[in-house]
Design a protein around this motif. Structure first.
Motif, PDB file in Angstrom:
ATOM      1  N   ASP A   1       0.843  -1.197   0.000  1.00 28.24           N
ATOM      2  CA  ASP A   1       0.000   0.000   0.000  1.00 28.24           C
ATOM      3  C   ASP A   1       0.874   1.241   0.000  1.00 28.24           C
ATOM      4  O   ASP A   1       2.050   1.190   0.367  1.00 28.24           O
ATOM      5  CB  ASP A   1      -0.935   0.010   1.204  1.00 28.24           C
ATOM      6  CG  ASP A   1      -2.202   0.835   0.959  1.00 28.24           C
ATOM      7  OD1 ASP A   1      -2.373   1.402  -0.140  1.00 28.24           O
ATOM      8  OD2 ASP A   1      -3.036   0.909   1.875  1.00 28.24           O
ATOM      9  N   ASP A   2       0.289   2.335  -0.419  1.00 27.96           N
ATOM     10  CA  ASP A   2       1.027   3.587  -0.499  1.00 27.96           C
ATOM     11  C   ASP A   2       1.304   4.176   0.877  1.00 27.96           C
ATOM     12  O   ASP A   2       2.389   4.657   1.143  1.00 27.96           O
ATOM     13  CB  ASP A   2       0.307   4.604  -1.393  1.00 27.96           C
ATOM     14  CG  ASP A   2      -1.140   4.854  -0.996  1.00 27.96           C
ATOM     15  OD1 ASP A   2      -1.683   4.124  -0.136  1.00 27.96           O
ATOM     16  OD2 ASP A   2      -1.763   5.772  -1.561  1.00 27.96           O
ATOM     17  N   ILE A   3       0.304   4.122   1.770  1.00 31.91           N
ATOM     18  CA  ILE A   3       0.478   4.764   3.069  1.00 31.91           C
ATOM     19  C   ILE A   3      -0.297   4.003   4.137  1.00 31.91           C
ATOM     20  O   ILE A   3      -1.441   3.611   3.929  1.00 31.91           O
ATOM     21  CB  ILE A   3       0.048   6.255   3.001  1.00 31.91           C
ATOM     22  CG1 ILE A   3       0.380   6.997   4.299  1.00 31.91           C
ATOM     23  CG2 ILE A   3      -1.403   6.412   2.618  1.00 31.91           C
ATOM     24  CD1 ILE A   3       0.296   8.513   4.174  1.00 31.91           C
ATOM     25  N   LEU A   4       0.372   3.767   5.252  1.00 28.18           N
ATOM     26  CA  LEU A   4      -0.279   3.189   6.422  1.00 28.18           C
ATOM     27  C   LEU A   4      -0.582   4.353   7.337  1.00 28.18           C
ATOM     28  O   LEU A   4       0.326   4.974   7.904  1.00 28.18           O
ATOM     29  CB  LEU A   4       0.638   2.169   7.097  1.00 28.18           C
ATOM     30  CG  LEU A   4       0.151   1.557   8.415  1.00 28.18           C
ATOM     31  CD1 LEU A   4      -1.254   1.007   8.319  1.00 28.18           C
ATOM     32  CD2 LEU A   4       1.129   0.494   8.889  1.00 28.18           C
ATOM     33  N   GLU A   5      -1.864   4.665   7.416  1.00 26.76           N
ATOM     34  CA  GLU A   5      -2.291   5.838   8.154  1.00 26.76           C
ATOM     35  C   GLU A   5      -3.173   5.407   9.326  1.00 26.76           C
ATOM     36  O   GLU A   5      -2.655   5.034  10.373  1.00 26.76           O
ATOM     37  CB  GLU A   5      -3.022   6.791   7.201  1.00 26.76           C
ATOM     38  CG  GLU A   5      -3.015   8.210   7.635  1.00 26.76           C
ATOM     39  CD  GLU A   5      -3.372   9.153   6.492  1.00 26.76           C
ATOM     40  OE1 GLU A   5      -3.449  10.350   6.778  1.00 26.76           O
ATOM     41  OE2 GLU A   5      -3.568   8.729   5.345  1.00 26.76           O
ATOM     42  N   SER A   6      -4.491   5.378   9.155  1.00 29.56           N
ATOM     43  CA  SER A   6      -5.378   4.963  10.244  1.00 29.56           C
ATOM     44  C   SER A   6      -5.203   3.481  10.554  1.00 29.56           C
ATOM     45  O   SER A   6      -5.391   3.052  11.680  1.00 29.56           O
ATOM     46  CB  SER A   6      -6.839   5.250   9.898  1.00 29.56           C
ATOM     47  OG  SER A   6      -7.326   4.306   8.954  1.00 29.56           O
TER      48      SER A   6
ATOM     49  N   SER B   1      -5.779  -3.292   7.811  1.00 31.14           N
ATOM     50  CA  SER B   1      -6.266  -4.292   8.749  1.00 31.14           C
ATOM     51  C   SER B   1      -7.386  -5.105   8.111  1.00 31.14           C
ATOM     52  O   SER B   1      -7.417  -6.339   8.203  1.00 31.14           O
ATOM     53  CB  SER B   1      -6.763  -3.607  10.027  1.00 31.14           C
ATOM     54  OG  SER B   1      -7.273  -4.557  10.930  1.00 31.14           O
ATOM     55  N   PHE B   2      -8.288  -4.432   7.437  1.00 31.11           N
ATOM     56  CA  PHE B   2      -9.395  -5.082   6.730  1.00 31.11           C
ATOM     57  C   PHE B   2      -8.847  -6.038   5.668  1.00 31.11           C
ATOM     58  O   PHE B   2      -9.263  -7.194   5.584  1.00 31.11           O
ATOM     59  CB  PHE B   2     -10.286  -4.005   6.089  1.00 31.11           C
ATOM     60  CG  PHE B   2     -11.399  -4.552   5.248  1.00 31.11           C
ATOM     61  CD1 PHE B   2     -12.621  -4.878   5.819  1.00 31.11           C
ATOM     62  CD2 PHE B   2     -11.233  -4.733   3.885  1.00 31.11           C
ATOM     63  CE1 PHE B   2     -13.655  -5.379   5.037  1.00 31.11           C
ATOM     64  CE2 PHE B   2     -12.255  -5.235   3.089  1.00 31.11           C
ATOM     65  CZ  PHE B   2     -13.476  -5.564   3.674  1.00 31.11           C
ATOM     66  N   ALA B   3      -7.913  -5.568   4.862  1.00 34.20           N
ATOM     67  CA  ALA B   3      -7.356  -6.388   3.778  1.00 34.20           C
ATOM     68  C   ALA B   3      -6.587  -7.583   4.333  1.00 34.20           C
ATOM     69  O   ALA B   3      -6.721  -8.707   3.825  1.00 34.20           O
ATOM     70  CB  ALA B   3      -6.455  -5.537   2.884  1.00 34.20           C
ATOM     71  N   CYS B   4      -5.781  -7.370   5.364  1.00 35.15           N
ATOM     72  CA  CYS B   4      -5.028  -8.480   5.978  1.00 35.15           C
ATOM     73  C   CYS B   4      -5.980  -9.558   6.475  1.00 35.15           C
ATOM     74  O   CYS B   4      -5.779 -10.748   6.206  1.00 35.15           O
ATOM     75  CB  CYS B   4      -4.191  -7.970   7.149  1.00 35.15           C
ATOM     76  SG  CYS B   4      -2.684  -7.145   6.696  1.00 35.15           S
TER      77      CYS B   4
ATOM     78  N   PRO C   1       2.343   6.921  11.695  1.00 33.81           N
ATOM     79  CA  PRO C   1       1.828   6.342  12.943  1.00 33.81           C
ATOM     80  C   PRO C   1       1.014   7.314  13.787  1.00 33.81           C
ATOM     81  O   PRO C   1       0.160   6.890  14.558  1.00 33.81           O
ATOM     82  CB  PRO C   1       3.081   5.881  13.684  1.00 33.81           C
ATOM     83  CG  PRO C   1       4.200   6.651  13.087  1.00 33.81           C
ATOM     84  CD  PRO C   1       3.804   6.960  11.666  1.00 33.81           C
ATOM     85  N   GLN C   2       1.245   8.595  13.638  1.00 25.74           N
ATOM     86  CA  GLN C   2       0.511   9.582  14.420  1.00 25.74           C
ATOM     87  C   GLN C   2      -0.972   9.609  14.060  1.00 25.74           C
ATOM     88  O   GLN C   2      -1.777  10.138  14.817  1.00 25.74           O
ATOM     89  CB  GLN C   2       1.139  10.980  14.281  1.00 25.74           C
ATOM     90  CG  GLN C   2       1.064  11.580  12.898  1.00 25.74           C
ATOM     91  CD  GLN C   2       2.214  11.180  11.981  1.00 25.74           C
ATOM     92  OE1 GLN C   2       2.899  10.188  12.203  1.00 25.74           O
ATOM     93  NE2 GLN C   2       2.429  11.938  10.923  1.00 25.74           N
ATOM     94  N   SER C   3      -1.352   8.991  12.923  1.00 24.48           N
ATOM     95  CA  SER C   3      -2.752   8.956  12.494  1.00 24.48           C
ATOM     96  C   SER C   3      -3.412   7.601  12.750  1.00 24.48           C
ATOM     97  O   SER C   3      -4.558   7.397  12.370  1.00 24.48           O
ATOM     98  CB  SER C   3      -2.840   9.269  10.997  1.00 24.48           C
ATOM     99  OG  SER C   3      -2.331  10.561  10.737  1.00 24.48           O
TER     100      SER C   3
ATOM    101  N   SER D   1      -4.457  -0.815  15.911  1.00 27.69           N
ATOM    102  CA  SER D   1      -3.113  -1.306  16.194  1.00 27.69           C
ATOM    103  C   SER D   1      -2.648  -2.247  15.089  1.00 27.69           C
ATOM    104  O   SER D   1      -3.053  -3.406  15.042  1.00 27.69           O
ATOM    105  CB  SER D   1      -3.102  -2.035  17.543  1.00 27.69           C
ATOM    106  OG  SER D   1      -1.809  -2.508  17.821  1.00 27.69           O
ATOM    107  N   ILE D   2      -1.834  -1.710  14.201  1.00 33.08           N
ATOM    108  CA  ILE D   2      -1.277  -2.464  13.081  1.00 33.08           C
ATOM    109  C   ILE D   2       0.027  -1.786  12.693  1.00 33.08           C
ATOM    110  O   ILE D   2       0.166  -0.566  12.843  1.00 33.08           O
ATOM    111  CB  ILE D   2      -2.259  -2.524  11.881  1.00 33.08           C
ATOM    112  CG1 ILE D   2      -1.758  -3.496  10.809  1.00 33.08           C
ATOM    113  CG2 ILE D   2      -2.562  -1.149  11.342  1.00 33.08           C
ATOM    114  CD1 ILE D   2      -2.773  -3.769   9.708  1.00 33.08           C
ATOM    115  N   SER D   3       0.973  -2.579  12.235  1.00 30.43           N
ATOM    116  CA  SER D   3       2.230  -1.995  11.783  1.00 30.43           C
ATOM    117  C   SER D   3       2.653  -2.681  10.494  1.00 30.43           C
ATOM    118  O   SER D   3       2.223  -3.792  10.201  1.00 30.43           O
ATOM    119  CB  SER D   3       3.325  -2.117  12.846  1.00 30.43           C
ATOM    120  OG  SER D   3       3.529  -3.472  13.169  1.00 30.43           O
ATOM    121  N   ALA D   4       3.501  -2.006   9.748  1.00 34.41           N
ATOM    122  CA  ALA D   4       4.013  -2.559   8.495  1.00 34.41           C
ATOM    123  C   ALA D   4       5.278  -3.359   8.784  1.00 34.41           C
ATOM    124  O   ALA D   4       6.058  -3.022   9.680  1.00 34.41           O
ATOM    125  CB  ALA D   4       4.301  -1.445   7.498  1.00 34.41           C
TER     126      ALA D   4
END
Length: 187
Positions: A99-104, A109-112, A132-134, A138-141
Protein backbone atom coordinates in the motif's frame (compact mmCIF):
# COMPACT_ATOMS: atom_id res chain seq x y z
CA UNK A 1 -8.56 25.74 -4.03
CA UNK A 2 -5.08 26.60 -5.29
CA UNK A 3 -2.24 24.69 -3.70
CA UNK A 4 1.52 24.31 -3.85
CA UNK A 5 3.19 20.89 -3.84
CA UNK A 6 6.47 20.80 -1.90
CA UNK A 7 8.84 17.86 -2.41
CA UNK A 8 9.11 15.47 0.51
CA UNK A 9 11.00 12.57 -1.16
CA UNK A 10 12.59 12.95 -4.60
CA UNK A 11 12.79 10.30 -7.35
CA UNK A 12 16.30 9.10 -6.54
CA UNK A 13 15.56 8.74 -2.83
CA UNK A 14 12.41 6.73 -3.59
CA UNK A 15 14.19 4.51 -6.12
CA UNK A 16 16.99 3.67 -3.70
CA UNK A 17 14.56 2.87 -0.89
CA UNK A 18 12.39 0.63 -3.12
CA UNK A 19 15.50 -1.41 -4.07
CA UNK A 20 16.37 -1.74 -0.37
CA UNK A 21 12.83 -2.89 0.48
CA UNK A 22 12.93 -5.55 -2.27
CA UNK A 23 16.25 -6.84 -0.90
CA UNK A 24 14.73 -6.97 2.61
CA UNK A 25 11.78 -8.95 1.31
CA UNK A 26 14.06 -11.33 -0.61
CA UNK A 27 16.09 -12.00 2.57
CA UNK A 28 12.90 -13.08 4.37
CA UNK A 29 12.67 -16.07 1.98
CA UNK A 30 8.94 -15.94 1.21
CA UNK A 31 7.42 -19.14 -0.15
CA UNK A 32 4.98 -19.17 -3.07
CA UNK A 33 4.91 -15.36 -2.96
CA UNK A 34 1.89 -13.35 -4.03
CA UNK A 35 2.13 -9.56 -4.06
CA UNK A 36 -1.25 -7.89 -3.60
CA UNK A 37 -1.31 -4.18 -4.44
CA UNK A 38 -4.00 -2.05 -2.82
CA UNK A 39 -5.42 0.15 -5.55
CA UNK A 40 -5.30 2.89 -6.53
CA UNK A 41 -2.61 4.69 -4.58
CA UNK A 42 -0.02 1.92 -4.50
CA UNK A 43 0.08 1.14 -8.23
CA UNK A 44 3.37 2.92 -9.00
CA UNK A 45 5.07 1.75 -5.79
CA UNK A 46 3.88 -1.84 -6.36
CA UNK A 47 5.12 -1.86 -9.97
CA UNK A 48 8.55 -0.54 -8.96
CA UNK A 49 8.70 -2.93 -5.99
CA UNK A 50 7.94 -6.11 -7.98
CA UNK A 51 10.54 -5.12 -10.61
CA UNK A 52 13.04 -4.60 -7.80
CA UNK A 53 12.03 -7.98 -6.32
CA UNK A 54 12.84 -9.56 -9.68
CA UNK A 55 16.28 -7.96 -9.59
CA UNK A 56 16.67 -9.32 -6.03
CA UNK A 57 15.97 -12.86 -7.25
CA UNK A 58 12.26 -13.23 -6.44
CA UNK A 59 9.55 -14.15 -8.93
CA UNK A 60 6.32 -13.11 -7.22
CA UNK A 61 2.91 -13.34 -8.76
CA UNK A 62 0.93 -10.09 -8.74
CA UNK A 63 -2.68 -9.40 -7.81
CA UNK A 64 -4.80 -6.39 -6.95
CA UNK A 65 -7.42 -5.45 -4.44
CA UNK A 66 -9.28 -2.17 -4.81
CA UNK A 67 -10.60 -0.81 -1.55
CA UNK A 68 -12.10 2.57 -0.92
CA UNK A 69 -12.19 4.58 2.27
CA UNK A 70 -11.51 8.09 0.93
CA UNK A 71 -13.63 8.68 -2.17
CA UNK A 72 -12.74 12.11 -3.49
CA UNK A 73 -12.01 13.56 -0.04
CA UNK A 74 -8.90 13.88 2.06
CA UNK A 75 -10.04 12.20 5.28
CA UNK A 76 -10.52 8.43 5.52
CA UNK A 77 -13.77 6.97 6.77
CA UNK A 78 -14.54 3.86 8.78
CA UNK A 79 -16.51 2.40 5.86
CA UNK A 80 -14.31 0.28 3.64
CA UNK A 81 -15.79 -0.83 0.35
CA UNK A 82 -14.43 -3.61 -1.83
CA UNK A 83 -14.42 -2.33 -5.39
CA UNK A 84 -12.32 -5.22 -6.76
CA UNK A 85 -11.27 -8.32 -4.85
CA UNK A 86 -8.25 -10.60 -5.24
CA UNK A 87 -9.14 -13.26 -7.79
CA UNK A 88 -6.28 -15.71 -7.13
CA UNK A 89 -6.48 -18.55 -4.65
CA UNK A 90 -4.52 -17.28 -1.64
CA UNK A 91 -4.76 -20.50 0.37
CA UNK A 92 -1.33 -21.45 1.74
CA UNK A 93 0.42 -18.48 0.13
CA UNK A 94 2.83 -15.96 1.59
CA UNK A 95 1.42 -12.56 0.73
CA UNK A 96 3.03 -9.14 0.66
CA UNK A 97 0.22 -6.58 0.85
CA UNK A 98 1.51 -3.38 -0.77
CA UNK A 99 0.00 0.00 0.00
CA UNK A 100 1.03 3.59 -0.50
CA UNK A 101 0.48 4.76 3.07
CA UNK A 102 -0.28 3.19 6.42
CA UNK A 103 -2.29 5.84 8.15
CA UNK A 104 -5.38 4.96 10.24
CA UNK A 105 -4.72 1.26 9.69
CA UNK A 106 -8.35 0.48 8.91
CA UNK A 107 -7.89 -0.39 5.24
CA UNK A 108 -4.81 -2.55 5.70
CA UNK A 109 -6.27 -4.29 8.75
CA UNK A 110 -9.40 -5.08 6.73
CA UNK A 111 -7.36 -6.39 3.78
CA UNK A 112 -5.03 -8.48 5.98
CA UNK A 113 -7.92 -10.11 7.77
CA UNK A 114 -9.73 -10.79 4.50
CA UNK A 115 -6.67 -12.57 3.08
CA UNK A 116 -6.06 -14.56 6.27
CA UNK A 117 -9.72 -15.58 6.37
CA UNK A 118 -9.27 -16.94 2.85
CA UNK A 119 -6.40 -19.15 4.00
CA UNK A 120 -3.23 -17.15 3.37
CA UNK A 121 -0.21 -18.71 5.10
CA UNK A 122 1.09 -15.25 6.03
CA UNK A 123 0.32 -11.63 5.21
CA UNK A 124 3.06 -9.05 5.56
CA UNK A 125 2.63 -5.37 4.80
CA UNK A 126 4.90 -3.22 2.66
CA UNK A 127 3.92 0.43 3.05
CA UNK A 128 5.71 3.15 1.15
CA UNK A 129 4.85 5.67 3.86
CA UNK A 130 4.08 5.16 7.54
CA UNK A 131 2.11 7.80 9.40
CA UNK A 132 1.83 6.34 12.94
CA UNK A 133 0.51 9.58 14.42
CA UNK A 134 -2.75 8.96 12.49
CA UNK A 135 -3.20 5.31 13.55
CA UNK A 136 -6.69 4.34 14.73
CA UNK A 137 -6.09 0.55 14.75
CA UNK A 138 -3.11 -1.31 16.19
CA UNK A 139 -1.28 -2.46 13.08
CA UNK A 140 2.23 -1.99 11.78
CA UNK A 141 4.01 -2.56 8.49
CA UNK A 142 6.68 -5.22 8.11
CA UNK A 143 8.47 -3.18 5.43
CA UNK A 144 8.38 0.62 5.54
CA UNK A 145 9.70 2.97 2.91
CA UNK A 146 9.66 6.22 4.86
CA UNK A 147 8.21 7.77 7.99
CA UNK A 148 5.65 10.35 6.89
CA UNK A 149 5.14 13.68 8.63
CA UNK A 150 1.62 14.78 9.48
CA UNK A 151 1.00 16.30 6.06
CA UNK A 152 -1.31 15.41 3.17
CA UNK A 153 0.93 13.75 0.58
CA UNK A 154 0.55 13.29 -3.17
CA UNK A 155 2.56 11.97 -6.07
CA UNK A 156 4.10 8.61 -6.91
CA UNK A 157 0.57 7.20 -7.24
CA UNK A 158 -1.05 9.09 -4.37
CA UNK A 159 -3.68 11.69 -5.10
CA UNK A 160 -5.89 14.43 -3.78
CA UNK A 161 -9.28 14.28 -5.42
CA UNK A 162 -7.77 12.17 -8.26
CA UNK A 163 -5.07 14.74 -9.05
CA UNK A 164 -1.25 14.56 -8.88
CA UNK A 165 -0.84 10.75 -9.03
CA UNK A 166 1.56 11.20 -11.95
CA UNK A 167 4.19 13.17 -10.05
CA UNK A 168 7.49 11.23 -10.01
CA UNK A 169 8.20 12.36 -6.43
CA UNK A 170 6.27 12.41 -3.16
CA UNK A 171 5.18 15.87 -2.17
CA UNK A 172 2.93 17.46 0.37
CA UNK A 173 0.10 19.83 -0.25
CA UNK A 174 0.27 23.40 1.01
CA UNK A 175 -2.78 25.67 0.44
CA UNK A 176 -1.88 28.94 -1.30
CA UNK A 177 -2.85 31.05 1.73
CA UNK A 178 -0.68 28.95 4.11
CA UNK A 179 2.33 30.78 5.60
CA UNK A 180 4.54 27.85 4.51
CA UNK A 181 3.82 28.78 0.88
CA UNK A 182 5.07 32.33 1.42
CA UNK A 183 8.19 30.96 3.15
CA UNK A 184 9.04 28.92 0.06
CA UNK A 185 8.78 31.78 -2.42
CA UNK A 186 12.05 32.35 -4.19
CA UNK A 187 13.31 28.77 -3.61
Amino acid sequence: MAVTINTLFDEDTISTRVEDLAAEIARSNPDNLLVVAVLKGSFIFAADLVRAMHRAGLEPEMEFIHLSSYGAGTVGSENIRILRDVESDVNGRDIILVDDILESGRTLSFACQRLLDRGAKSVRIAALLDKPQSRKISISADYIGFACPDKFVVGYGMDMGHAWRQLPFIGYVVPENDPETRDNEGD
